[in-house]
Design a protein around this motif. Structure first.
Motif, PDB file in Angstrom:
ATOM      1  N   LEU A   1       0.776  -1.349   0.063  1.00 18.63           N
ATOM      2  CA  LEU A   1      -0.066  -0.066  -0.217  1.00 18.63           C
ATOM      3  C   LEU A   1       0.851   1.174   0.316  1.00 18.63           C
ATOM      4  CD1 LEU A   1      -2.811  -1.107   2.579  1.00 18.63           C
ATOM      5  CD2 LEU A   1      -2.814  -0.689  -0.046  1.00 18.63           C
ATOM      6  N   VAL A   2       2.014   1.188   0.393  1.00 19.00           N
ATOM      7  CA  VAL A   2       2.924   2.489   1.066  1.00 19.00           C
ATOM      8  C   VAL A   2       3.810   2.525  -0.412  1.00 19.00           C
ATOM      9  CG1 VAL A   2       2.406   2.454   3.210  1.00 19.00           C
ATOM     10  CG2 VAL A   2       4.346   1.515   2.267  1.00 19.00           C
ATOM     11  N   LEU A   3       4.306   1.670  -0.835  1.00 14.92           N
ATOM     12  CA  LEU A   3       5.303   1.578  -1.892  1.00 14.92           C
ATOM     13  C   LEU A   3       4.521   1.285  -3.231  1.00 14.92           C
ATOM     14  CD1 LEU A   3       8.402  -0.157  -0.446  1.00 14.92           C
ATOM     15  CD2 LEU A   3       8.060   2.275  -0.699  1.00 14.92           C
ATOM     16  N   ASP A   4       4.463   2.120  -4.158  1.00 10.16           N
ATOM     17  CA  ASP A   4       3.777   1.942  -5.432  1.00 10.16           C
ATOM     18  C   ASP A   4       4.446   1.139  -6.320  1.00 10.16           C
ATOM     19  OD1 ASP A   4       1.871   3.666  -4.187  1.00 10.16           O
ATOM     20  OD2 ASP A   4       2.747   5.530  -5.443  1.00 10.16           O
ATOM     21  N   ASP A   5       5.787   1.010  -6.519  1.00  6.63           N
ATOM     22  CA  ASP A   5       6.487   0.486  -7.321  1.00  6.63           C
ATOM     23  C   ASP A   5       6.871  -1.029  -6.812  1.00  6.63           C
ATOM     24  OD1 ASP A   5       8.137   1.075  -5.242  1.00  6.63           O
ATOM     25  OD2 ASP A   5       9.966   1.422  -6.443  1.00  6.63           O
ATOM     26  N   PHE A   6       6.308  -1.604  -5.769  1.00  7.50           N
ATOM     27  CA  PHE A   6       6.504  -2.847  -5.507  1.00  7.50           C
ATOM     28  C   PHE A   6       5.105  -3.777  -5.739  1.00  7.50           C
ATOM     29  CE2 PHE A   6      10.125  -2.076  -3.218  1.00  7.50           C
ATOM     30  CZ  PHE A   6      10.470  -3.092  -2.545  1.00  7.50           C
TER      31      PHE A   6
ATOM     32  N   ILE B   1       2.501  -7.094  -5.435  1.00  7.88           N
ATOM     33  CA  ILE B   1       2.064  -7.776  -4.318  1.00  7.88           C
ATOM     34  C   ILE B   1       3.222  -8.871  -3.996  1.00  7.88           C
ATOM     35  CG2 ILE B   1       0.480  -9.214  -5.711  1.00  7.88           C
ATOM     36  CD1 ILE B   1      -0.023  -7.860  -1.973  1.00  7.88           C
ATOM     37  N   ALA B   2       3.465  -9.364  -4.656  1.00  7.59           N
ATOM     38  CA  ALA B   2       4.484 -10.497  -4.475  1.00  7.59           C
ATOM     39  C   ALA B   2       5.936 -10.175  -3.824  1.00  7.59           C
ATOM     40  CB  ALA B   2       4.793 -11.402  -5.819  1.00  7.59           C
ATOM     41  N   GLU B   3       6.401  -8.876  -4.412  1.00 12.44           N
ATOM     42  CA  GLU B   3       7.387  -8.258  -3.872  1.00 12.44           C
ATOM     43  C   GLU B   3       7.454  -7.889  -2.316  1.00 12.44           C
ATOM     44  OE1 GLU B   3       9.519  -6.751  -8.233  1.00 12.44           O
ATOM     45  OE2 GLU B   3       8.200  -5.416  -6.788  1.00 12.44           O
ATOM     46  N   ALA B   4       6.178  -7.352  -2.316  1.00  5.98           N
ATOM     47  CA  ALA B   4       5.782  -6.861  -0.905  1.00  5.98           C
ATOM     48  C   ALA B   4       5.782  -7.975   0.109  1.00  5.98           C
ATOM     49  CB  ALA B   4       4.436  -5.949  -0.881  1.00  5.98           C
ATOM     50  N   MET B   5       4.811  -9.095  -0.227  1.00  4.93           N
ATOM     51  CA  MET B   5       5.039 -10.228   0.364  1.00  4.93           C
ATOM     52  C   MET B   5       6.351 -10.827   0.847  1.00  4.93           C
ATOM     53  SD  MET B   5       2.153 -10.621   1.720  1.00  4.93           S
ATOM     54  CE  MET B   5       0.279 -10.032   1.484  1.00  4.93           C
ATOM     55  N   LEU B   6       6.986 -10.939  -0.113  1.00  8.88           N
ATOM     56  CA  LEU B   6       8.478 -11.272   0.001  1.00  8.88           C
ATOM     57  C   LEU B   6       9.421 -10.456   1.074  1.00  8.88           C
ATOM     58  CD1 LEU B   6      11.098 -12.903  -0.697  1.00  8.88           C
ATOM     59  CD2 LEU B   6      11.492 -11.232  -2.695  1.00  8.88           C
ATOM     60  N   LEU B   7       9.069  -9.224   1.040  1.00 12.53           N
ATOM     61  CA  LEU B   7       9.803  -8.570   2.026  1.00 12.53           C
ATOM     62  C   LEU B   7       9.132  -8.575   3.667  1.00 12.53           C
ATOM     63  CD1 LEU B   7      11.548  -6.046   3.172  1.00 12.53           C
ATOM     64  CD2 LEU B   7       9.827  -4.607   2.229  1.00 12.53           C
ATOM     65  N   GLY B   8       7.854  -8.872   3.443  1.00 11.35           N
ATOM     66  CA  GLY B   8       7.018  -9.190   4.754  1.00 11.35           C
ATOM     67  C   GLY B   8       7.725 -10.624   5.229  1.00 11.35           C
ATOM     68  N   SER B   9       7.625 -11.458   4.478  1.00 12.35           N
ATOM     69  CA  SER B   9       8.192 -12.705   4.743  1.00 12.35           C
ATOM     70  C   SER B   9       9.596 -12.913   5.369  1.00 12.35           C
ATOM     71  CB  SER B   9       8.051 -13.746   3.576  1.00 12.35           C
ATOM     72  OG  SER B   9       6.922 -13.922   3.075  1.00 12.35           O
ATOM     73  N   ILE B  10      10.430 -12.205   4.757  1.00 14.52           N
ATOM     74  CA  ILE B  10      11.748 -11.955   5.332  1.00 14.52           C
ATOM     75  C   ILE B  10      12.001 -11.546   6.804  1.00 14.52           C
ATOM     76  CG2 ILE B  10      14.023 -10.594   4.894  1.00 14.52           C
ATOM     77  CD1 ILE B  10      13.747 -10.852   1.808  1.00 14.52           C
TER      78      ILE B  10
ATOM     79  N   VAL C   1      17.227   4.400   2.287  1.00 18.61           N
ATOM     80  CA  VAL C   1      15.804   3.744   2.599  1.00 18.61           C
ATOM     81  C   VAL C   1      15.279   4.170   3.880  1.00 18.61           C
ATOM     82  CG1 VAL C   1      16.311   1.982   0.767  1.00 18.61           C
ATOM     83  CG2 VAL C   1      16.865   1.673   3.077  1.00 18.61           C
ATOM     84  N   LEU C   2      16.044   5.116   4.543  1.00 16.06           N
ATOM     85  CA  LEU C   2      15.816   5.537   5.999  1.00 16.06           C
ATOM     86  C   LEU C   2      14.319   5.755   6.153  1.00 16.06           C
ATOM     87  CD1 LEU C   2      16.726   6.366   8.619  1.00 16.06           C
ATOM     88  CD2 LEU C   2      17.034   8.687   7.718  1.00 16.06           C
ATOM     89  N   GLY C   3      13.614   6.637   5.340  1.00  9.05           N
ATOM     90  CA  GLY C   3      12.342   7.068   5.577  1.00  9.05           C
ATOM     91  C   GLY C   3      11.474   5.916   5.381  1.00  9.05           C
ATOM     92  N   ILE C   4      11.247   5.010   4.488  1.00  4.69           N
ATOM     93  CA  ILE C   4      10.386   3.968   4.403  1.00  4.69           C
ATOM     94  C   ILE C   4      10.740   2.726   5.404  1.00  4.69           C
ATOM     95  CG2 ILE C   4      11.990   2.991   2.463  1.00  4.69           C
ATOM     96  CD1 ILE C   4       8.117   2.478   2.928  1.00  4.69           C
ATOM     97  N   GLY C   5      12.138   2.484   5.496  1.00  7.52           N
ATOM     98  CA  GLY C   5      12.573   1.706   6.517  1.00  7.52           C
ATOM     99  C   GLY C   5      11.932   2.092   7.898  1.00  7.52           C
ATOM    100  N   LEU C   6      12.094   3.159   8.169  1.00  7.28           N
ATOM    101  CA  LEU C   6      11.353   3.537   9.546  1.00  7.28           C
ATOM    102  C   LEU C   6      10.144   3.526   9.516  1.00  7.28           C
ATOM    103  CD1 LEU C   6      12.056   4.846  12.142  1.00  7.28           C
ATOM    104  CD2 LEU C   6      11.808   7.132  11.307  1.00  7.28           C
ATOM    105  N   LEU C   7       9.610   3.516   8.545  1.00  2.00           N
ATOM    106  CA  LEU C   7       7.894   3.645   8.546  1.00  2.00           C
ATOM    107  C   LEU C   7       7.497   2.029   8.567  1.00  2.00           C
ATOM    108  CD1 LEU C   7       5.286   5.233   8.081  1.00  2.00           C
ATOM    109  CD2 LEU C   7       5.650   4.643   5.547  1.00  2.00           C
ATOM    110  N   ILE C   8       8.197   1.254   8.078  1.00  2.00           N
ATOM    111  CA  ILE C   8       7.899  -0.335   7.922  1.00  2.00           C
ATOM    112  C   ILE C   8       8.287  -0.667   9.392  1.00  2.00           C
ATOM    113  CG2 ILE C   8       8.426  -2.516   7.095  1.00  2.00           C
ATOM    114  CD1 ILE C   8       9.021  -1.106   4.573  1.00  2.00           C
ATOM    115  N   SER C   9       9.311  -0.149   9.896  1.00  2.73           N
ATOM    116  CA  SER C   9       9.855  -0.580  11.231  1.00  2.73           C
ATOM    117  C   SER C   9       8.824  -0.174  12.530  1.00  2.73           C
ATOM    118  CB  SER C   9      11.169  -0.069  11.777  1.00  2.73           C
ATOM    119  OG  SER C   9      12.208  -0.563  10.963  1.00  2.73           O
TER     120      SER C   9
END
Length: 488
Positions: A119-124, A126-135, A307-315
């Motif tokens: 939802l927050v990263l337009d260029d990801f 759904i599979a790439e987003a789920m990969l990040l979430g899985s990791i 990636v400080l901004g998006i990294g902090l948001l996801i954290s």
């Protein structure tokens, strides 16, 4: 500076020594030692201290395959050591909670983080987003074991064994989810439903291989006699790696097999058990240092900074929303109270394991692999810094902790149920001047020996307690909090 066969031992020994040295201040300042190991690697890397004094003067290390191999070996040792120290009597009451957190909890965390990233990263995709979430979906065994066991913190309601069980057994699910979504990205025509049977089969084979190899390992260790005691830990190392390898060859999950085999071995009588446990504790620390140094060398700080901004948001989302959501849903039918669940949510430490898993997309050559690696690295650092440093304070705030007294000098386990603790009698103890026969200890607790002014003596009922005495108390582990209160 590039690593070569000629300089790797020199550089490695210096980095190991520096890591051990800086870790001495970790406990004093409440900073997890692991984050300091990571910092040493980053400072020694291509963009670290050396680069400040010239072009490419830091250690240049840019080999994800080597880092992944080191990570797999290190995680084997760390999980095996943690499993050896896991007591069945401690995890049995919380077995289903720990298993639920390490399976359903991981899946829920992965899905919620994945949806948030999508939802927050337009260029990801759904599979790439789920990969990040899985990791980043699993808690890290190295971080949890290190922080919970190195602090003077004891937890109520079997929270500690449950957290250790979860962290020791949830990496396999995160690993399988990671491999599944890499496959989906590489082969979009594949469906998750076609991969689900493979997922379940790997779990089943991992469990069976771990249990069978645990039994085999106990039999081998107790049957093969050697004149050199130092060979028993060597034999156990061979059995450990064989367990991982045979599970992998059978298309099972080696990490799960390793942990289950270690828990089985650790709860059986084996030859030279104390030597093996002590040796693997040292191995685990060595692997933690090597692993975090390697990952620190691998990362490029300027890319992480990007990636400080998006990294902090996801954290923030992971700590405040995803992890608590997974815990509260998973433990909805447990008897744990709200504060206990909240504490479990807070101890969702990310560390080396997610960073190691993040090397798999790099090796697979995925388009977003570099960005995913840097985000995962930032999330792991944030988790260790924010959650890792605040665990004792949060435990006290939620009133789920039993803080070990400062006069507790040592604890030694005799068997699965009994320990000997060494306690120094403080000058303001209410027991000073009392005879041992006047002290009502919990049933089964005994003062077996005393040390006074450097001399040891066997006490009797008329022996008086003096300030500064060292009391060696044999007791059940569950009785320790009451004994601490009596000696205050």
């Amino acid at each position: 500076m590039y690593l070569t066969p000629q300089n790797i031992l020199l550089i490695g020994s210096i980095l190991l020594f520096i890591s051990v040295w800086v870790s001495q201040g970790a406990y004093k300042f409440g900073v997890p030692a692991l984050i300091l190991f990571l910092a040493v690697g980053m400072l020694a890397g291509s963009e670290g201290v050396g680069a400040w004094f010239g072009h490419h003067q830091g250690i240049v290390f840019d080999n994800p395959k080597t880092a992944q191999f080191i990570g797999v070996v290190a995680l084997n040792v760390i999980l095996f050591s943690g499993g050896l120290d896991t007591k069945w009597r401690s995890i049995r009451p919380v077995l289903w909670q720990g298993v639920a957190l390490s399976t359903l909890g991981v899946v829920l965390t992965a899905v919620s983080i994945g949806l948030f990233v999508y939802l927050v990263l337009d260029d990801f995709s759904i599979a790439e987003a789920m990969l990040l979430g899985s990791i980043v979906s699993s808690t890290d065994a190295a971080a949890v074991f290190s922080i919970l066991r190195s602090s003077r913190l004891s937890l109520k309601h079997n929270l500690k064994p449950m957290l250790e069980l979860e962290s020791g057994s949830n990496d396999p699910v995160a690993y399988l989810l990671t491999i599944m979504f890499i496959s989906v990205i590489q082969h979009p025509a594949d469906s998750l439903w076609t991969l689900l049977p493979v997922f379940l089969l790997q779990i089943l084979i991992g469990v069976m291989a771990g249990y069978l190899m645990g039994r085999v390992s106990v039999w081998v260790i107790n049957r093969i006699k050697t004149q050199y005691n130092g060979l028993y830990p060597v034999m156990m190392v061979a059995l450990m790696f064989f367990t991982y390898s045979i599970a992998d060859v059978l298309h099972g999950n080696g990490f799960l097999a390793i942990y289950i085999a270690a828990v089985f071995i650790g709860n059986r009588k084996i030859v030279q058990k104390e030597l093996i446990l002590g040796t693997f504790d040292g191995f685990a620390w060595l692997m933690q240092v090597v692993l975090f140094l390697t990952l620190g060398l691998l990362v490029h700080p300027h890319q992480v900074w990007a990636v400080l901004g998006i990294g902090l948001l996801i954290s923030v989302f992971m700590i405040i929303v995803a992890r608590p959501l997974g815990v509260f849903i998973t433990l909805a039918f447990s008897k744990l109270g709200f504060k206990n669940k909240l504490f479990v949510s807070w101890v969702g430490l990310r560390g080396a394991a997610p960073i190691v898993f993040a090397t798999y997309p790099l090796i697979a050559g995925l388009e977003k692999a570099g960005m995913i690696f840097n985000i995962v690295f930032f999330i792991s650092c944030t988790s260790m810094l924010i959650q890792g440093t605040s665990i004792p304070a949060v435990a006290r705030w939620l009133k789920v902790s039993i803080v070990m007294p400062k006069h507790l000098l040592s604890r030694k386990e005799l068997d699965q149920n009994t320990e000997v603790i060494e306690v120094k009698v403080p000058v303001d103890s209410k027991l000073i001047g009392s005879q041992l026969c006047q002290i009502v200890f919990p049933q089964g607790a005994r003062i077996t020996m005393m040390a006074r002014h450097g001399e040891y003596l066997v006490p009797n009922g008329q022996t008086q307690i003096h300030a500064g005495d060292h009391l060696f108390v044999m007791c059940q582990a569950v009785d320790q909090p009451e004994i601490y209160r009596m000696l205050d």
